[in-house]
Scaffold this motif. Structure first.
Motif, PDB file in Angstrom:
ATOM      1  N   HIS A 199      86.860 -25.818   0.039  1.00 50.23           N
ATOM      2  CA  HIS A 199      85.413 -25.996   0.144  1.00 50.23           C
ATOM      3  C   HIS A 199      85.065 -27.138   1.091  1.00 50.23           C
ATOM      4  O   HIS A 199      85.893 -28.005   1.390  1.00 50.23           O
ATOM      5  N   ALA A 200      83.805 -27.140   1.539  1.00 49.22           N
ATOM      6  CA  ALA A 200      83.284 -28.205   2.413  1.00 49.22           C
ATOM      7  C   ALA A 200      81.775 -28.041   2.503  1.00 49.22           C
ATOM      8  O   ALA A 200      81.238 -26.954   2.197  1.00 49.22           O
ATOM      9  N   PRO A 201      81.056 -29.069   2.938  1.00 54.50           N
ATOM     10  CA  PRO A 201      79.623 -28.884   3.193  1.00 54.50           C
ATOM     11  C   PRO A 201      79.429 -27.944   4.378  1.00 54.50           C
ATOM     12  O   PRO A 201      80.201 -27.970   5.339  1.00 54.50           O
ATOM     13  N   SER A 202      78.446 -27.085   4.316  1.00 51.93           N
ATOM     14  CA  SER A 202      78.125 -26.245   5.465  1.00 51.93           C
ATOM     15  C   SER A 202      77.253 -27.031   6.438  1.00 51.93           C
ATOM     16  O   SER A 202      76.657 -28.044   6.078  1.00 51.93           O
ATOM     17  N   GLY A 213      84.345 -28.950   8.404  1.00 49.02           N
ATOM     18  CA  GLY A 213      84.104 -27.674   7.727  1.00 49.02           C
ATOM     19  C   GLY A 213      85.310 -27.185   6.939  1.00 49.02           C
ATOM     20  O   GLY A 213      86.419 -27.737   7.022  1.00 49.02           O
ATOM     21  N   ALA A 214      85.059 -26.122   6.195  1.00 46.21           N
ATOM     22  CA  ALA A 214      86.109 -25.578   5.337  1.00 46.21           C
ATOM     23  C   ALA A 214      87.293 -25.063   6.150  1.00 46.21           C
ATOM     24  O   ALA A 214      88.447 -25.166   5.717  1.00 46.21           O
ATOM     25  N   ILE A 215      87.023 -24.512   7.341  1.00 45.13           N
ATOM     26  CA  ILE A 215      88.131 -24.007   8.152  1.00 45.13           C
ATOM     27  C   ILE A 215      89.021 -25.152   8.613  1.00 45.13           C
ATOM     28  O   ILE A 215      90.251 -25.055   8.576  1.00 45.13           O
ATOM     29  N   SER A 216      88.409 -26.264   9.015  1.00 45.57           N
ATOM     30  CA  SER A 216      89.205 -27.418   9.433  1.00 45.57           C
ATOM     31  C   SER A 216      90.014 -27.976   8.275  1.00 45.57           C
ATOM     32  O   SER A 216      91.190 -28.334   8.436  1.00 45.57           O
ATOM     33  N   ARG A 217      89.391 -28.035   7.104  1.00 40.42           N
ATOM     34  CA  ARG A 217      90.119 -28.528   5.927  1.00 40.42           C
ATOM     35  C   ARG A 217      91.267 -27.568   5.578  1.00 40.42           C
ATOM     36  O   ARG A 217      92.371 -27.994   5.240  1.00 40.42           O
ATOM     37  N   ALA A 218      90.989 -26.268   5.673  1.00 40.37           N
ATOM     38  CA  ALA A 218      92.027 -25.288   5.352  1.00 40.37           C
ATOM     39  C   ALA A 218      93.175 -25.357   6.354  1.00 40.37           C
ATOM     40  O   ALA A 218      94.359 -25.234   5.984  1.00 40.37           O
ATOM     41  N   ALA A 219      92.859 -25.574   7.633  1.00 40.14           N
ATOM     42  CA  ALA A 219      93.909 -25.702   8.646  1.00 40.14           C
ATOM     43  C   ALA A 219      94.784 -26.922   8.351  1.00 40.14           C
ATOM     44  O   ALA A 219      96.011 -26.877   8.526  1.00 40.14           O
ATOM     45  N   HIS A 220      94.157 -27.994   7.890  1.00 38.51           N
ATOM     46  CA  HIS A 220      94.935 -29.182   7.529  1.00 38.51           C
ATOM     47  C   HIS A 220      95.840 -28.879   6.334  1.00 38.51           C
ATOM     48  O   HIS A 220      96.997 -29.318   6.289  1.00 38.51           O
ATOM     49  N   LEU A 221      95.340 -28.099   5.381  1.00 41.02           N
ATOM     50  CA  LEU A 221      96.157 -27.730   4.231  1.00 41.02           C
ATOM     51  C   LEU A 221      97.360 -26.892   4.663  1.00 41.02           C
ATOM     52  O   LEU A 221      98.477 -27.080   4.147  1.00 41.02           O
ATOM     53  N   VAL A 222      97.156 -25.994   5.607  1.00 43.08           N
ATOM     54  CA  VAL A 222      98.280 -25.193   6.105  1.00 43.08           C
ATOM     55  C   VAL A 222      99.354 -26.104   6.690  1.00 43.08           C
ATOM     56  O   VAL A 222     100.562 -25.918   6.446  1.00 43.08           O
ATOM     57  N   ARG A 223      98.933 -27.118   7.444  1.00 44.22           N
ATOM     58  CA  ARG A 223      99.913 -28.052   8.005  1.00 44.22           C
ATOM     59  C   ARG A 223     100.664 -28.801   6.903  1.00 44.22           C
ATOM     60  O   ARG A 223     101.884 -29.009   6.991  1.00 44.22           O
ATOM     61  N   LEU A 224      99.945 -29.203   5.856  1.00 47.86           N
ATOM     62  CA  LEU A 224     100.593 -29.893   4.743  1.00 47.86           C
ATOM     63  C   LEU A 224     101.601 -28.987   4.049  1.00 47.86           C
ATOM     64  O   LEU A 224     102.707 -29.421   3.690  1.00 47.86           O
TER      65      LEU A 224
END
Length: 397
Positions: A199-202, A213-224
């Motif tokens: 999740h993230a603020p829109s 955004g949520a996509i950037s946060r999700a991309a960071h999670l993929v890297r982790l």
């Protein structure tokens, strides 16, 4: 292996092929086609030969398979032959060099979707049941043949209905009729799967206010996740494969002007005895906690486990794989025992405490791809190996 057994297998081959052709000509793509026609072909064939059978249904009452049961006349363990008669989709039909449901024989190959996975095996197993029926009084335990029409969905509804059926004898072991002449799969990595909602603020993509955004946060999670340490093969373990993590789906956002407030991931982790489902979930939740600490959001990241199957591996000499490998050796074949990277229905059975082997069948090409076909010259040998293995198991009591 007796000469009589080999001759009987050769005599059966034409009839096996004829039934397999009829099955291939009834499209049964998982989640696409009506399974009634393909089940009807099997039911007509079994009824004509007085083989006891019944449909299996899921909780909603939908048919998920057929079960053939032949009780022996003496006490002993039950053994099951399993083959699916639903199939993968066709894909791009224009790329095929023949119609996917033709069921033709060309240059010694049976053509069409399901020819190798696993309608030829289903036809063969039905004939083996017919061969054993007249001998039932002398057999220990019993034989079941499971013909599943909910395998390629990944739901394994036929197997689940079989195991949940209180009227069915619980098998000591299952032989799954996947194709391939050189290997018998005696083990496989397990799996742990989860969906993750990030999740993230829109916000507006053109705004002067910067939003992670949520996509950037999700991309960071993929890297982790991809940086998380997974153990290598343990030299002290009999299990020959390491665990593996894959992010298999990534969805979020729409259009261009809005940074989305949610992105969804699918994570698939293949597990081993030294890295099980608990370890997999711990790894994912640790990465999620790190994400939420490094890039805070109004709502925490959600992890929803959706499936967990244990790894399995039969020991050398363990049934039913041992009987199959011994019968193959008697037939002059060199067949190796293999632990597979992909999971299969054997993992589901292992979770129920049921031993399973997967594979040993005719050579094949195009499985799940274009121009699927199965080579028929080896069919009599494959048939005789399965029949010998079952006779050995059912005589052992």
């Amino acid at each position: 292996m007796s000469e009589n057994l080999q001759q009987a297998a050769k005599a059966r081959a034409a009839s096996v092929i004829e039934l397999a052709q009829e099955l291939v000509r009834r499209p049964s793509r998982a989640g696409i086609d009506d399974y009634g026609p393909v089940l009807g072909v099997l039911e007509d064939w079994l009824t004509a030969r007085a083989l006891p059978h019944r449909r299996l249904h899921d909780a909603a009452g939908e048919p998920v398979g057929l079960l053939v049961e032949i009780p022996g006349g003496r006490p002993g363990a039950w053994w099951t032959l399993d083959a699916c008669v639903d199939t993968a989709p066709y894909g791009d039909e224009t790329a095929w060099s023949f119609p996917p449901d033709c069921g033709d024989i060309v240059d010694g190959w049976l053509l069409g979707r399901g020819s190798s996975d696993s309608k030829l095996a289903a036809a063969m197993f039905c004939h083996i049941a017919a061969d054993l029926l007249p001998r039932a009084a002398d057999l220990h335990g019993g034989l079941a043949v499971l013909l599943d029409v909910d395998e390629h969905t990944g739901g394994f509804g036929g197997a689940r209905a079989y195991l949940a059926d209180e009227a069915a004898a619980r098998p000591a072991g299952v032989m799954i009729g996947y194709p391939g002449l050189d290997e018998v799969v005696v083990g496989g990595r397990g799996l742990w799967r989860a969906t993750i909602a990030v999740h993230a603020p829109s916000g507006h993509s053109g705004s002067s206010r910067t939003v992670v955004g949520a996509i950037s946060r999700a991309a960071h999670l993929v890297r982790l996740l991809e940086a998380a340490g997974l153990p290598s093969i343990d030299g002290a373990s009999a299990f020959p494969l390491p665990p593996k993590l894959s992010v298999t789906s990534f969805h979020g956002g729409q259009g261009f002007s809005v940074t989305p407030d949610r992105c969804d991931l699918n994570v698939d982790i293949r597990t081993t005895p030294n890295f099980d489902s608990h370890d997999a979930e711990t790894l994912v939740r640790k990465a999620v906690a790190e994400l939420d600490a490094e890039l805070p959001a109004p709502k925490p990241t959600e992890v929803t486990p959706v499936a967990a199957w244990p790894p399995f591996r039969l020991a050398e000499g363990e049934q039913p794989a041992a009987a199959l490998l011994d019968a193959a050796a008697e037939a002059g074949l060199t067949v190796r025992a293999k632990t597979a990277g992909p999971s299969n229905i054997g993992n589901l059975l292992a979770g129920e405490g049921i031993r399973a082997s997967a594979g040993f069948g005719v050579p094949y090409e195009g499985l799940h791809g274009i121009d699927e076909r199965a080579h028929l010259a080896e069919l009599p040998t494959v048939y005789s190996v399965y029949l010998q293995a079952l006779l050995d198991l059912l005589r052992a009591g």
